[in-house]
Write a protein that holds these residues in place. Structure first.
Motif, PDB file in Angstrom:
ATOM      1  N   LEU A   1      30.696  20.173  28.439  1.00 39.53           N
ATOM      2  CA  LEU A   1      31.695  20.632  27.481  1.00 39.53           C
ATOM      3  C   LEU A   1      32.830  21.356  28.211  1.00 39.53           C
ATOM      4  O   LEU A   1      34.016  21.109  27.979  1.00 39.53           O
ATOM      5  CB  LEU A   1      31.034  21.555  26.455  1.00 39.53           C
ATOM      6  N   GLU A   2      32.436  22.256  29.136  1.00 41.84           N
ATOM      7  CA  GLU A   2      33.445  22.999  29.905  1.00 41.84           C
ATOM      8  C   GLU A   2      34.300  22.053  30.742  1.00 41.84           C
ATOM      9  O   GLU A   2      35.537  22.164  30.781  1.00 41.84           O
ATOM     10  CB  GLU A   2      32.751  24.011  30.812  1.00 41.84           C
TER      11      GLU A   2
ATOM     12  N   ALA B   1      35.400  17.008  24.269  1.00 42.58           N
ATOM     13  CA  ALA B   1      34.659  18.261  24.405  1.00 42.58           C
ATOM     14  C   ALA B   1      34.067  18.686  23.065  1.00 42.58           C
ATOM     15  O   ALA B   1      32.915  19.142  22.986  1.00 42.58           O
ATOM     16  CB  ALA B   1      35.575  19.355  24.956  1.00 42.58           C
TER      17      ALA B   1
ATOM     18  N   ALA C   1      38.947  24.221  23.568  1.00 40.24           N
ATOM     19  CA  ALA C   1      39.287  22.848  23.161  1.00 40.24           C
ATOM     20  C   ALA C   1      40.043  22.852  21.839  1.00 40.24           C
ATOM     21  O   ALA C   1      41.022  22.115  21.667  1.00 40.24           O
ATOM     22  CB  ALA C   1      38.022  22.012  23.052  1.00 40.24           C
TER      23      ALA C   1
ATOM     24  N   LEU D   1      34.989  18.886  30.317  1.00 44.15           N
ATOM     25  CA  LEU D   1      35.892  18.106  29.484  1.00 44.15           C
ATOM     26  C   LEU D   1      37.077  18.943  29.020  1.00 44.15           C
ATOM     27  O   LEU D   1      38.220  18.468  29.013  1.00 44.15           O
ATOM     28  CB  LEU D   1      35.141  17.537  28.275  1.00 44.15           C
ATOM     29  N   ALA D   2      36.805  20.168  28.630  1.00 46.19           N
ATOM     30  CA  ALA D   2      37.887  21.045  28.192  1.00 46.19           C
ATOM     31  C   ALA D   2      38.859  21.321  29.332  1.00 46.19           C
ATOM     32  O   ALA D   2      40.080  21.265  29.161  1.00 46.19           O
ATOM     33  CB  ALA D   2      37.327  22.353  27.636  1.00 46.19           C
TER      34      ALA D   2
ATOM     35  N   TRP E   1      34.254  27.549  25.491  1.00 47.34           N
ATOM     36  CA  TRP E   1      34.986  26.332  25.830  1.00 47.34           C
ATOM     37  C   TRP E   1      35.242  25.460  24.598  1.00 47.34           C
ATOM     38  O   TRP E   1      36.222  24.714  24.549  1.00 47.34           O
ATOM     39  CB  TRP E   1      34.260  25.567  26.930  1.00 47.34           C
ATOM     40  N   LYS E   2      34.400  25.593  23.606  1.00 47.56           N
ATOM     41  CA  LYS E   2      34.697  24.937  22.329  1.00 47.56           C
ATOM     42  C   LYS E   2      35.982  25.523  21.740  1.00 47.56           C
ATOM     43  O   LYS E   2      36.867  24.779  21.261  1.00 47.56           O
ATOM     44  CB  LYS E   2      33.527  25.151  21.358  1.00 47.56           C
TER      45      LYS E   2
END
Length: 817
Positions: free
Chosen positions: A66-67, A78, A100, A69-70, A96-97
């Motif tokens: 996730l991190e 993400a 995003a 991708l962000a 990190w969400k």
């Protein structure tokens, strides 16, 4: 345009240090993240997650993916990872969400996500999250709340400068320029990026104080040292310089700065916003020069070229150069650049095509706008345009559910959208669906006007459908709403009912028309009254053709844009013809049908009257067209089977596909001439193609008919190429792309032969479709070969093929091909 809020995270990422020797697979996957190469980490983590991992490793890998991708600029992907329930209490993942969401401008969702992390006592990124929360609040216009979140960060040594800069920016927005200036001078800035941001804020202070020249000087210094300037600050500086010149009434000086940036940053992520700001400057200039925009449209660099096409078209529209703008917007449809900001360009193209009554082309452009930018107001406006274009094209069953979806997605449009949906259902006699939408309107007391209008529409539709209860419904409306602005329309509808009785009540119709004219008629009511007056004169017992001619001529003069124009012009032509004024009759027929009348004038007049009626929206007009066509068929003349084909086309428009197929079969089984046979064969195949959406077996049946048409001995190139192209499309729908490619290429191969009759419209459609399939398959060499063939025939789209040929060669180093 608002300046985008600045947001720099001082996030302390979770780093995994491990030497290559003895590192675990998870450590190897994470190393690129710590090295600042998140793109590689994404690939490695995705591969790792396909393997069986321990639960703890699985969660950590998901969180780091996730991190990565962000940080790699892929926020949509993400967010797909962020829905994993195992990450709910994983604070780094939640941070990190939020990042995003912020990257997508979804501030209302980012703010609570940041706040949750900032409030968690055990979260390792609390300060980072608090700063993000403040930036979200600022973007949402909640400046006092943003200040409340930032002030505690001033006590944190790591965040003191960043928080103070954020507070100063908010103070400037709130008008406390003196306080902001004092705060900015209170701190020593060690980081070059922080010093540049302080300079930016000093420039903003000068701007707000109206010292435009001084503001421009300060801000220009930032652009002289771009290496020390974070990208968001660089873009904000460009916007601030533009605003300085806009407010200082010197836009001509400001556009140079933005043009220079675009020239040297042709693929910058913020290019759409920079172009939009540049357009603001052009709008403010007395004599804007489109030279730079025009030059960029001739270059191949994307997305700069596509954006230049869009904003050049905007400039051309402002200058009244509509056709040039249409060409640029149409050319933009083939661009490889797929930016949300280009959704507005496609919507503008759709709007222009809609104004030209090119319904299908407008719908295609509207769909493109929705695909590019589905979540914004542009997507909603595009959906509305698609629905209205379907309505005007007579496809009410397609328009209604789109209007209902607009009502669901956009509350601001809900009332009008529901009204239109209900009207569509009413006109195609879908009583249950009409009642459902009507109840939704009636349940809202603020929509009383819509409710009364819908009751009037119900009566008018019943009248158009010849229902006995129509007159009662219209009289009830007149009684219950005597002050309604549309009262005259009800009187006109009653007049129409009287006229259309089995034994026309001409006196009653004239009396109702007189009431309408005394009831402060709307433009629509006056139009329909004048229209009916023509038919009343035509139906008079002692008919005077001069009165019909006078009424029809007056209508055309007073209502030039009316949907009844074609029928009135036909009636005018018929009146001249009955009066044996053949010169004027010929003029009107030419205007109507663009074809000289000959010995079979009566048959052609009826035929083209029907064709004109088909262009009108109302169901009554289609009924009138069918009646005229039936008369043509009964004449058993040269146009008999052409008329049957037109009847089939009307049945298709009414959604009666089986009836349309039956008519086409009748044409094919009888003594129709080859042109009518081909029209019927292709028409039947087209109906089956449309029916393939619900039953894929129909695609195979359509393919067989298209093949039959293409293989007919002596078939003209127009039909052969059209059949080949449509066969290819049906094969694509059947997921048989290799066969589709072969079919398209056959059209190209045959059309390029010098001894063959040339036809370019369907030839190019097939050729470009073949090339697109090859490009989708990354078969660049074959695509180049196809574009070479298209370019060689020197037709209308040869230059387009040459451009794409050159582009592919450069992109894929195929100069030897």
């Amino acid at each position: 345009m608002k300046t985008p809020p600045l947001f720099y995270s001082a996030a302390v990422a979770f780093f995994v240090f491990a030497s290559s020797l003895g590192a675990t697979p998870l450590e190897d996957a994470l190393r690129p993240l710590s090295d600042g190469v998140p793109e590689v980490a994404v690939v490695r983590l995705q591969q790792l997650l396909t393997q069986k991992l321990a639960p703890s490793e699985q969660q950590l890998a998901q969180s780091k993916l996730l991190e990565a991708l962000a940080r790699a600029g892929r926020p949509e992907e993400a967010l797909k990872i962020a829905v994993d329930p195992s990450l709910t209490k994983d604070w780094p993942a939640q941070f990190w969400k939020a990042q995003a969401l912020a990257a997508l401008g979804r501030w209302s969702e980012a703010e609570p996500a940041y706040a949750q992390v900032a409030a968690a006592a055990d979260a390792p990124l609390r300060a980072d999250a608090a700063f993000g929360e403040a930036q979200s609040l600022r973007a949402l216009g909640r400046r006092d709340d943003a200040l409340r979140v930032l002030r505690p960060l001033q006590q944190d040594a790591l965040w003191q400068v960043r928080a103070s800069l954020g507070i100063a920016a908010l103070m400037i927005e709130q008008g406390d320029l003196v306080g902001a200036d004092r705060l900015l001078r209170a701190f020593k800035m060690d980081r070059p990026a922080d010093r540049q941001e302080r300079r930016f804020l000093f420039g903003k202070i000068q701007l707000e104080q109206g010292r435009y020249d001084r503001a421009a000087e300060i801000l220009a210094v930032i652009l002289q040292q771009p290496a020390d300037v974070p990208h968001p600050l660089l873009i904000a500086t460009l916007f601030a310089i533009a605003d300085t010149h806009l407010r200082g009434k010197t836009p001509e000086r400001g556009d140079d700065v933005l043009e220079d940036f675009i020239e040297h940053h042709s693929a910058d992520a913020a290019l759409p916003e920079v172009f939009a700001k540049l357009d603001e400057l052009y709008q403010a200039e007395q004599k804007p020069s489109p030279n730079e925009l025009a030059r960029w449209t001739r270059e191949r660099t994307e997305p700069r070229r596509a954006l230049a096409q869009w904003y050049l078209a905007r400039s051309q529209l402002r200058a009244g150069e509509r056709e040039a703008a249409l060409r640029n917007l149409t050319n933009l449809r083939t661009s490889a650049a797929q930016l949300p900001s280009l959704g507005e360009a496609q919507f503008e193209l759709a709007r222009l095509l809609f104004a030209d009554r090119k319904w299908d082309e407008a719908i295609a452009a509207g769909e493109a706008a929705k695909r590019l930018d589905p979540m914004s107001e542009v997507g909603t406006r595009a959906a509305w345009l698609i629905a209205e274009a379907n309505y005007r094209a007579g496809r009410l069953e397609a328009a209604a559910p789109i209007f209902e979806q607009v009502a669901k997605d956009a509350p601001a449009f809900a009332s009008d959208a529901l009204f239109n949906a209900a009207l569509c259902w009413l006109r195609i006699e879908q009583a249950d669906k009409f009642s459902s939408d009507y109840r939704r309107i009636s349940d809202d007391p603020t929509k009383q006007s819509s409710q009364s209008d819908l009751l009037l529409e119900e009566g008018m539709v019943q009248a158009a459908q010849g229902k006995a209860e129509a007159a009662e419904a219209l009289r009830k409306f007149i009684h219950d709403f005597p002050n309604n602005a549309r009262l005259a329309e009800a009187w006109v509808a009653l007049a129409e009912l009287a006229f259309h009785e089995q034994k026309p009540d001409l006196a009653g119709a004239r009396a109702a028309l007189a009431q309408a004219r005394q009831s402060n008629p709307t433009a629509n009511a006056l139009e329909r009254a004048d229209y009916l007056d023509i038919w009343l004169n035509d139906a008079a017992e002692t008919k005077d053709e001069s009165q019909v001619i006078a009424a029809a001529s007056a209508f055309l003069q007073h209502h030039p844009g009316s949907p009844f124009t074609a029928e009135v012009r036909m009636k005018l032509a018929e009146a001249y013809f009955r009066r044996q004024d053949f010169a004027n009759a010929q003029t009107q027929f030419e205007l109507l049908a663009q074809q000289d009348p000959d010995a079979s004038l009566t048959e052609k007049a009826l035929f083209f009257a029907a064709r004109s009626a088909m262009s009108s929206m109302g169901a009554a007009s289609l009924d009138h067209a069918l009646a005229l066509l039936d008369q043509v068929v009964k004449l058993n003349g040269d146009l008999k089977w052409a008329a049957r084909n037109e009847e089939a086309a009307i049945e298709r428009r009414l959604g009666k596909n089986e009836d349309a197929i039956a008519i086409y079969d009748e044409v094919l089984k009888n003594s129709a001439k080859p042109p009518e046979q081909r029209e019927a064969l292709c028409g039947k195949a087209d109906v089956l193609y449309e029916m393939g959406a619900t039953d894929p077996q129909n695609y195979r049946r359509a393919i067989e008919l298209y093949q039959q048409l293409a293989e007919e001995p002596g078939v003209p190139a127009h039909w052969r190429n059209q059949a080949g192209f449509k066969k290819g499309k049906a094969l694509e729908k059947s997921n048989d792309k290799p066969a589709a490619l072969t079919t398209y290429y056959s059209v190209l191969e045959q059309g390029a032969q010098p001894e063959r009759q040339h036809e370019f419209f369907w030839f190019y459609k097939a050729g470009f479709s073949a090339a697109h399939l090859l490009e989708e398959a990354s078969d660049w060499k074959s695509a180049v070969a196809v574009y070479r063939k298209l370019a060689a025939v020197n037709g209308a789209r040869s230059d387009e093929a040459k451009t794409r040929l050159t582009q592919l060669r450069m992109e894929h180093f195929l100069w030897d091909e």
